[in-house]
Each structure stands twice: as C-alpha cells, then as structure tokens.
Design an enzyme around this catalytic site. Structure first.
Site, mmCIF file in Angstrom:
data_model
loop_
_atom_site.group_PDB
_atom_site.id
_atom_site.type_symbol
_atom_site.label_atom_id
_atom_site.label_comp_id
_atom_site.label_asym_id
_atom_site.label_seq_id
_atom_site.Cartn_x
_atom_site.Cartn_y
_atom_site.Cartn_z
ATOM 1 C CG ASN A 1 28.127 8.084 28.465
ATOM 2 O OD1 ASN A 1 28.586 8.600 27.489
ATOM 3 N ND2 ASN A 1 28.173 9.023 29.680
ATOM 4 C CE LYS A 2 23.781 3.791 23.623
ATOM 5 N NZ LYS A 2 22.801 2.792 23.032
ATOM 6 C CE LYS A 3 25.769 14.160 24.836
ATOM 7 N NZ LYS A 3 24.848 14.748 25.487
ATOM 8 C CD GLU A 4 31.466 10.327 28.829
ATOM 9 O OE1 GLU A 4 31.484 11.222 29.564
ATOM 10 O OE2 GLU A 4 31.614 9.096 28.891
ATOM 11 C CG ASP B 1 31.990 9.426 39.926
ATOM 12 O OD1 ASP B 1 32.784 9.620 39.011
ATOM 13 O OD2 ASP B 1 31.401 10.673 40.384
#
Length: 482
Positions: free
Chosen positions: A198-201, A267
């Site tokens: 995701n964006k944060k990751e 998931d």
C-alpha cells in the site's frame, strides 16, 4: 464482465498462517484484584487469518489451492490444519514445528469495541531442519501450480533464503509470483512478478514521501527497478490501484460504494489478482477484478471473502463509469505490445476490419471470434486507409466513433487502429494464437496467416453488410425525392 466463473487455476500460498480468535463479552464490574475490567464472555470463535485468509479468498473464487506454512504442535495448529483440509485445500506442505506455537491473535470485544488483543506467536526464523524440509518438498508443487502467492507477515517463515528460492525456482519455470511484502527491505522479493504494497508500505520501502502524482510515480518506478519486477503496482486505498510503467501511472479506480470494515482487504486484492492473472487476464483486467472483489469485502464486517456471484451482483447493481471502462479498451499499438508481455498465458484472438456501420452481422461474427480464445483484439482500419480501400465517400463514421462502438461490445477486449491497407505488420507483431477472417476469404489469401498458430474463417450472416445498409439508405433517399 470478467468471464472467470468457470476458471479454476492452481495456486500455492506460502506464508505465515494465523488464527484470528474473537472473544465477545460484556463488562459491568472492575476486578477486586487490580484496577482492570472483568469481561463476562458471551461468545467466541476462530477465523482464518494471515496467509490463511488469502487461502480463504481463493477458495471462494473456486481456485485449486495448495498451502505451505508452519504450525505448532498444539490445539490451534490441529484446528487450523483440519479447517483448511475441510475447505478442500491441499495441506501436504503444512509443517509442524515443535519449537514454536501456532500464531493466534485473540481480540476481546465489548459493545462492538475492541478493548484488548493478545498475541501468541514466535517471530524467530525457522530452523535449518524445517527450512530444508520445506525446500525439499516444494519442488513438486512449484512445478504443478500456475501461480505462487508469498504472504509475508514477518513471523519467521519467509527468511531471505527461502523467499529467494521460491521466486527463483518459480520464475525458472515461467510461473507467476505475487508477493504481499513486509518490512522496509524488499530485496528478498527481487525477481517477483509483482508486489502489492500500500502507499505507506511503498514509502517505507523506497524512502520516498508520497505526497503527489510525481512522487507516487517515482515510488512505483523505484520499486520496479530495485526489485526487478515484471509489473509495479501500489494499492491506493479509496483511490484504487496504481500501475506503473515508463514513468507513467495508470490508476484503476476503486469500486467501493460503502466501507464498513477494511480488515482483510489486502488479502482479497492479492488473491483476486493471482486468480485473474492465472486465468488469462491482463494486469488491467486483473486489477479491475481485484478492485471489485475488494469492494465486496469492505462492505462486510470483519475478515470476509468475495464469491463470483457476489462480484457479478455488485457489478450489475453499481452505477459505474461505463464510458471510462469502454474508452480504456481503445489502446495504441505501443500500449498493446506492452500488454502482450503480460498475456503470455492467454489465448489471443485477432481479427480486423473497417466496421464502418456496426450491424447484427458484425455482432454475430465478433461473438463467435471471442469464443475461440481468452482475449479478442480487433484491428481497426483508420479513416485514410478506408478511403483508399472503399472510396472517398467512406468511412461514414470516424475512427474514434467506430472504435467506441466496438469497445462498447462485451465480446471485444481491445481495439487498436492501423494506418496501412492491410494489418500485416500488426499481425506480425501480435502473433495471435487465432487469426479470424470472414467467410468470404475462403478463396482468398489470408494476410498474416504465417504469423498465427491457427486461422479460422467465420461465415457472415447473409444479407447483412455495411454496403447493403448504405445502398438501402441511398435507395430510400431516391424514392423520397422522386
């Protein structure tokens, strides 16, 4: 819209297996032993969590699922194995490690509010004996499956060595490898087909603060380059999924109408992506499918799954931007050639024509062509080439309008124009599995047949042609003025 209901690809999920244990209760008193709440338990149950939730999502889509992971020699491990097997999952690659517990996360909920979480787990890397045992047994299943999902929750199974082995061996066999990454060092995922951060990751892994379109593209391209990915994408929550290539971004917008709970949505996305890609979809179709599946799931409470019937129902009841979807099917030759790299497992059908005035004969012909494979590409003569072939009064409809009409047909996957008098160069570049032409080619040379695996001739419906329609209109005008 997707036509995946009859598909059943073989998919291996290797990752950190977990149990989500939920305890529901009420609290009306404080303990006399310490200043803490006393919970009166009313109900409790176990649910599949972690990589097991990915498995659950795949089973809901009717995939043939194999699972590889580690459980402890305990009651939780026994329950997990029994549960997976009862769902039809192949658990031949489920290993027992007596030195660690089965990962179990207990959530205590009072009045619909989570007040406590208790984790039973070990993040210690698996020992060499377990590692060697896994590697020894994995060769057979890696040879058998269509796709591998690496679901990494950082619980000790997917060390660098095992992750590299799975990716390298799978890629040597031309298998798809999709990874749900963990942590900030993505080097162990090098060579995978794609990752689903995701964006944060993505910010954590690249060190790039994503604050606008340019920084988002930079992060996406950095991941693709550093990890040597076939496809680079970043999930963007309510904004959908971003696909990156050639320093550009293509965003597949989200389909969610109402969001009740985002638990497990990641998931669902990786499960749906792997299912669609393994079934012959290109990355754009796969992301669209994953977005719809995720939209179904976030509309439920708790970790949930999406079935084909729910996905179809969602599509049919959603006032989606149909025009945007139609226009996305009209692509340039350059974009098509890029797409073809991701369609190696699909049976490509190609046909071409002017399609100046779309009629029932065209519709019948194109539907029959689509039934011959997984992806139907229609090559469309541009306006100048039609003038050279048909005369200066043609075409009746412009290239843009003709392309939109074709793209609006469910049987057509992509429309690509060409400026030459014949589609020879286009066919040579595409090298379709099936080249389709009209029945009037029985006694003619089919252009480009040497570049196709198979040539199929489909008869037109007698009496239905663009020329007949134009002649009928002209006769009508003459009668009106006489």
């Amino acid at each position: 819209m997707f036509g995946l209901e009859s598909k059943s690809p073989k998919i291996l999920v290797i990752g950190d297996l977990m149990i989500d244990h939920y305890v529901w209760g009420s609290c009306e008193r404080i303990s006399p032993e310490a200043p803490v709440q006393v919970v009166d338990v009313k109900d409790e149950n176990n649910r599949l969590g972690g990589a097991c939730n990915v498995v659950h999502n795949l089973i809901a889509l009717n995939a043939q699922v194999f699972v590889c992971g580690v459980v402890g020699n305990d009651e939780a491990g026994f329950w997990l194995g029994e549960k997976l097997e009862s769902m039809g999952v192949d658990i031949s690659y489920l290993f027992v490690d007596t030195s660690r517990p089965t990962t179990k996360k207990t959530r205590v909920i009072i009045a619909n509010q989570q007040v406590l979480r208790v984790d039973r787990e070990s993040k210690t890397p698996i020992d060499s004996h377990i590692h060697n045992n896994i590697v020894q047994h994995l060769h057979a299943v890696l040879d058998e499956v269509d796709c591998i999902i690496i679901s990494d929750y950082g619980k000790g199974l997917l060390n660098d060595e095992l992750t590299h082995f799975v990716i390298d061996y799978a890629k040597s066999k031309s298998k798809l490898v999709l990874c749900d990454p963990k942590g900030k060092d993505y080097s162990k995922y090098t060579g995978a087909t794609l990752l689903t951060p995701n964006k944060k990751e993505a910010e954590l892994a690249t060190g790039i603060t994503i604050c606008d379109k340019d920084s988002l593209i930079k992060a996406g391209m950095t991941l693709k380059t550093q990890c040597q990915l076939d496809i680079s994408l970043i999930t963007l929550s309510e904004d959908g999924i971003g696909i990156f290539d050639n320093n550009q971004i293509h965003i597949i917008p989200t389909r969610a109408k109402e969001v009740y709970d985002v638990t497990g949505a990641g998931d669902t996305v990786i499960a749906a992506l792997s299912f669609a890609l393994s079934s012959g979809c290109d990355i754009f179709q796969a992301c669209e499918f994953a977005n719809v599946a995720a939209a179904v799931v976030v509309g439920k409470v708790g970790s949930a799954v999406a079935t084909h019937s729910e996905i179809l129902q969602y599509i049919h009841t959603q006032p989606s931007n149909l025009q945007q979807y139609i226009e996305s099917k009209i692509i340039s030759q350059e974009s098509l050639f890029t797409l073809l790299k991701d369609l190696k497992q699909s049976k490509i059908v190609f046909t071409n024509g002017c399609f100046d005035i779309l009629h029932i004969g065209h519709l019948s012909y194109l539907n029959k062509a689509r039934d011959l494979g997984d992806i139907l590409i229609v090559g469309l003569n541009d306006d100048d080439s039609i003038k050279r072939l048909k005369g200066k009064e043609r075409p009746i409809n412009t290239l843009h309008n003709r392309a939109l009409m074709l793209a609006g047909l469910e049987c057509v996957d992509y429309v690509v124009s060409f400026c030459q008098d014949t589609p020879l160069e286009l066919i040579k570049a595409i090298k379709p599995d099936v080249l389709v032409k009209g029945g009037d080619y029985h006694n003619k040379e089919v252009v480009g047949k040497e570049y196709a695996k198979e040539v199929v001739l489909i008869d037109f419906i007698e009496g239905h042609s663009t020329s007949n329609i134009i002649e009928s209109i002209q006769r009508s005008k003459i009668c009106k003025h006489s």
